[in-house]
Design a protein around this motif. Structure first.
Motif, PDB file in Angstrom:
ATOM      1  N   ASP A  83       0.832  -1.205   0.000  1.00  0.00           N
ATOM      2  CA  ASP A  83       0.000   0.000   0.000  1.00  0.00           C
ATOM      3  C   ASP A  83       0.868   1.257   0.000  1.00  0.00           C
ATOM      4  O   ASP A  83       0.571   2.229  -0.705  1.00  0.00           O
ATOM      5  CB  ASP A  83      -0.915  -0.014   1.229  1.00  0.00           C
ATOM      6  CG  ASP A  83      -1.802   1.223   1.297  1.00  0.00           C
ATOM      7  OD1 ASP A  83      -2.710   1.355   0.454  1.00  0.00           O
ATOM      8  OD2 ASP A  83      -1.579   2.064   2.189  1.00  0.00           O
ATOM      9  N   LYS A  84       1.943   1.227   0.759  1.00  0.00           N
ATOM     10  CA  LYS A  84       2.838   2.384   0.805  1.00  0.00           C
ATOM     11  C   LYS A  84       3.538   2.580  -0.540  1.00  0.00           C
ATOM     12  O   LYS A  84       3.664   3.710  -1.025  1.00  0.00           O
ATOM     13  CB  LYS A  84       3.870   2.216   1.922  1.00  0.00           C
ATOM     14  CG  LYS A  84       4.761   3.457   2.119  1.00  0.00           C
ATOM     15  CD  LYS A  84       5.653   3.297   3.330  1.00  0.00           C
ATOM     16  CE  LYS A  84       6.598   4.483   3.498  1.00  0.00           C
ATOM     17  NZ  LYS A  84       5.924   5.680   4.028  1.00  0.00           N
ATOM     18  N   ILE A  85       3.984   1.514  -1.158  1.00  0.00           N
ATOM     19  CA  ILE A  85       4.597   1.596  -2.485  1.00  0.00           C
ATOM     20  C   ILE A  85       3.630   2.243  -3.472  1.00  0.00           C
ATOM     21  O   ILE A  85       4.007   3.134  -4.256  1.00  0.00           O
ATOM     22  CB  ILE A  85       5.015   0.195  -2.984  1.00  0.00           C
ATOM     23  CG1 ILE A  85       6.221  -0.335  -2.202  1.00  0.00           C
ATOM     24  CG2 ILE A  85       5.306   0.218  -4.491  1.00  0.00           C
ATOM     25  CD1 ILE A  85       7.543   0.290  -2.566  1.00  0.00           C
ATOM     26  N   GLU A  86       2.387   1.824  -3.449  1.00  0.00           N
ATOM     27  CA  GLU A  86       1.374   2.359  -4.363  1.00  0.00           C
ATOM     28  C   GLU A  86       1.177   3.859  -4.145  1.00  0.00           C
ATOM     29  O   GLU A  86       1.103   4.648  -5.106  1.00  0.00           O
ATOM     30  CB  GLU A  86       0.052   1.624  -4.161  1.00  0.00           C
ATOM     31  CG  GLU A  86      -1.044   2.012  -5.133  1.00  0.00           C
ATOM     32  CD  GLU A  86      -0.820   1.489  -6.537  1.00  0.00           C
ATOM     33  OE1 GLU A  86      -1.413   2.055  -7.478  1.00  0.00           O
ATOM     34  OE2 GLU A  86      -0.050   0.520  -6.701  1.00  0.00           O
ATOM     35  N   LYS A  87       1.122   4.275  -2.900  1.00  0.00           N
ATOM     36  CA  LYS A  87       0.912   5.694  -2.596  1.00  0.00           C
ATOM     37  C   LYS A  87       2.124   6.538  -2.980  1.00  0.00           C
ATOM     38  O   LYS A  87       1.985   7.650  -3.501  1.00  0.00           O
ATOM     39  CB  LYS A  87       0.572   5.865  -1.117  1.00  0.00           C
ATOM     40  CG  LYS A  87      -0.815   5.359  -0.775  1.00  0.00           C
ATOM     41  CD  LYS A  87      -1.097   5.395   0.710  1.00  0.00           C
ATOM     42  CE  LYS A  87      -2.532   4.930   0.984  1.00  0.00           C
ATOM     43  NZ  LYS A  87      -2.818   4.825   2.430  1.00  0.00           N
ATOM     44  N   LEU A  88       3.317   6.029  -2.737  1.00  0.00           N
ATOM     45  CA  LEU A  88       4.524   6.764  -3.120  1.00  0.00           C
ATOM     46  C   LEU A  88       4.615   6.896  -4.639  1.00  0.00           C
ATOM     47  O   LEU A  88       5.001   7.949  -5.165  1.00  0.00           O
ATOM     48  CB  LEU A  88       5.765   6.057  -2.577  1.00  0.00           C
ATOM     49  CG  LEU A  88       5.970   6.112  -1.064  1.00  0.00           C
ATOM     50  CD1 LEU A  88       7.117   5.201  -0.653  1.00  0.00           C
ATOM     51  CD2 LEU A  88       6.242   7.546  -0.598  1.00  0.00           C
ATOM     52  N   ALA A  89       4.263   5.830  -5.349  1.00  0.00           N
ATOM     53  CA  ALA A  89       4.294   5.877  -6.811  1.00  0.00           C
ATOM     54  C   ALA A  89       3.326   6.926  -7.342  1.00  0.00           C
ATOM     55  O   ALA A  89       3.620   7.626  -8.321  1.00  0.00           O
ATOM     56  CB  ALA A  89       3.963   4.503  -7.380  1.00  0.00           C
ATOM     57  N   LYS A  90       2.174   7.062  -6.702  1.00  0.00           N
ATOM     58  CA  LYS A  90       1.213   8.079  -7.121  1.00  0.00           C
ATOM     59  C   LYS A  90       1.807   9.477  -6.974  1.00  0.00           C
ATOM     60  O   LYS A  90       1.648  10.329  -7.849  1.00  0.00           O
ATOM     61  CB  LYS A  90      -0.066   7.966  -6.294  1.00  0.00           C
ATOM     62  CG  LYS A  90      -1.104   9.038  -6.633  1.00  0.00           C
ATOM     63  CD  LYS A  90      -2.331   8.932  -5.742  1.00  0.00           C
ATOM     64  CE  LYS A  90      -3.317  10.062  -6.052  1.00  0.00           C
ATOM     65  NZ  LYS A  90      -4.523   9.999  -5.173  1.00  0.00           N
ATOM     66  N   VAL A  91       2.494   9.710  -5.869  1.00  0.00           N
ATOM     67  CA  VAL A  91       3.106  11.024  -5.648  1.00  0.00           C
ATOM     68  C   VAL A  91       4.159  11.319  -6.723  1.00  0.00           C
ATOM     69  O   VAL A  91       4.140  12.370  -7.367  1.00  0.00           O
ATOM     70  CB  VAL A  91       3.743  11.104  -4.249  1.00  0.00           C
ATOM     71  CG1 VAL A  91       4.436  12.452  -4.063  1.00  0.00           C
ATOM     72  CG2 VAL A  91       2.694  10.890  -3.172  1.00  0.00           C
ATOM     73  N   ILE A  92       5.077  10.385  -6.904  1.00  0.00           N
ATOM     74  CA  ILE A  92       6.172  10.601  -7.842  1.00  0.00           C
ATOM     75  C   ILE A  92       5.658  10.792  -9.262  1.00  0.00           C
ATOM     76  O   ILE A  92       6.199  11.593 -10.029  1.00  0.00           O
ATOM     77  CB  ILE A  92       7.172   9.424  -7.765  1.00  0.00           C
ATOM     78  CG1 ILE A  92       7.840   9.415  -6.387  1.00  0.00           C
ATOM     79  CG2 ILE A  92       8.236   9.518  -8.866  1.00  0.00           C
ATOM     80  CD1 ILE A  92       8.658   8.165  -6.111  1.00  0.00           C
ATOM     81  N   SER A  93       4.580  10.083  -9.604  1.00  0.00           N
ATOM     82  CA  SER A  93       4.050  10.161 -10.967  1.00  0.00           C
ATOM     83  C   SER A  93       3.260  11.440 -11.226  1.00  0.00           C
ATOM     84  O   SER A  93       2.887  11.715 -12.368  1.00  0.00           O
ATOM     85  CB  SER A  93       3.164   8.950 -11.259  1.00  0.00           C
ATOM     86  OG  SER A  93       2.012   8.950 -10.435  1.00  0.00           O
TER      87      SER A  93
END
Length: 363
Positions: A93-103
């Motif tokens: 879940d944390k990976i998914e949220k971080l990817a959203k930010v970076i993207s």
């Protein structure tokens, strides 16, 4: 206290050394330090198109640990049976949220280049860039293990379509009493064919108090300053961006005296421009501690990216990326970064820091 006297005290307090140079290498979707480098194809962006604007960002991702216990570091809390109860579900879940930010950071296409800190190892960086939100953009990375006792490192992510890594090197800052801190990472490369250098930092925390821990951050400041001096000795107009969680404010001595970073684009001598000093003066920050905003995350720009006498990319502007989806939505801490944990209490947020970014424009 005058600067020379301060540095002389520090020189007796610390042992300074730089680790051997390691060249960035590439395999599949990663850049690491252990295998032969694969050539990267030339960028096809037209030099005659409209002026290019690229986003360079930095993000403290707050304890991005995998779920396995590394016997060589103090990471036991971030395991399924540890006090943080760090499960695969929470990790993903944390990976998914971080990817959203970076993207999405900076603009709708996300940051072309982003430094990160508080990543445990190469595995978590690889999992991050392989998330579908980032993988479609072709992110790769540079990462080295550092001697930090918790095992947390810094890394640089980049879109291979616009940035070609030509070299990388990690510098170890040795503290007194065999204490450990994160390495300082230098990554040099070509942004659409133009040489630019990125220095990624995560200086020692203020554990034990700001004054007591201050010399540790000055050690890292002097390491980073030496990297800048070496680059500018080879090329006085070297284009350099220092980024990081410095665990100090722009006005603290580690930045004003160690790095010689100032709140002005009119630089004198070896000075650097702190692009986030003015925001700190406005009362803004990236981290909230007991109701006060701290500007711990900053980007610092060399004269080569400011002067009008050099062609190519120049610093355009910078800001904090503090969109509503990164904030506490209600309650006592409304508006603060929506963090993953408070102590051992799991909140499920993205990070306790807001990311920052600058835009570079090619004129």
């Amino acid at each position: 206290m005058k600067k020379n006297f301060l540095l002389s005290i520090l020189s007796s307090f610390i042992l300074f050394s730089c680790s051997p140079t390691k060249n960035a290498t590439e395999k599949d979707n990663i850049v690491s330090a252990d295998e032969p480098k694969t050539e990267i194809s030339e960028n096809t962006t037209s030099q005659n198109s409209k002026p290019a604007v690229h986003t360079v960002a930095f993000y403290n991702v707050e304890n991005l640990f995998d779920t396995e216990d590394d016997p060589n570091t103090y990471d036991e809390a971030f395991t399924p049976t540890g006090k943080q109860k760090w499960t695969t579900k929470r990790y993903q879940d944390k990976i998914e949220k971080l990817a959203k930010v970076i993207s999405t950071i900076g603009d709708e296409d996300g940051a072309e280049i982003i430094g990160v800190c508080e990543v445990e190892n190469e595995k978590v960086v690889k999992d991050l860039v392989n998330n579908p939100l980032l993988k479609k953009h072709g992110y790769k990375y540079v990462h080295y293990d550092s001697p930090d006792e918790r095992g947390i490192d810094v890394a640089l992510l980049y879109k291979e379509s616009v940035f070609e890594v030509t070299s990388s090197k990690n510098y170890e800052a040795k503290l007194a009493d065999n204490d450990k801190t994160r390495d300082v990472l230098l990554v040099s490369g070509k942004l659409e064919g133009e040489e630019i250098n990125f220095i990624v930092n995560h200086w020692s925390s203020r554990g034990g108090g700001e004054e007591k821990s201050r010399p540790k951050r000055m050690v890292s400041a002097l390491v980073a300053r030496q990297i800048v001096d070496d680059l500018e000795a080879k090329n006085p107009n070297a284009k350099i961006i220092l980024m990081g969680d410095f665990n100090d404010e722009p006005f603290n001595k580690s930045l004003t005296e160690g790095l010689q970073a100032v709140d002005s684009k009119d630089l004198k001598g070896k000075e650097l421009f702190n692009a986030f000093y003015s925001l700190q003066k406005e009362g803004k920050g990236t981290y909230n501690y007991k109701g006060d905003w701290n500007m711990l995350d900053q980007m610092i720009i060399s004269n080569g990216l400011l002067t009008n006498t050099t062609k190519g990319f120049h610093y355009l502007d910078g800001n904090i990326f503090d969109k509503d989806f990164l904030k506490e939505a209600s309650g006592k801490y409304k508006g603060n970064p929506f963090r993953t944990f408070v102590g051992t209490k799991y909140l499920g947020g993205t990070s306790d820091h807001f990311p920052i970014y600058v835009h570079l424009e090619r004129k």
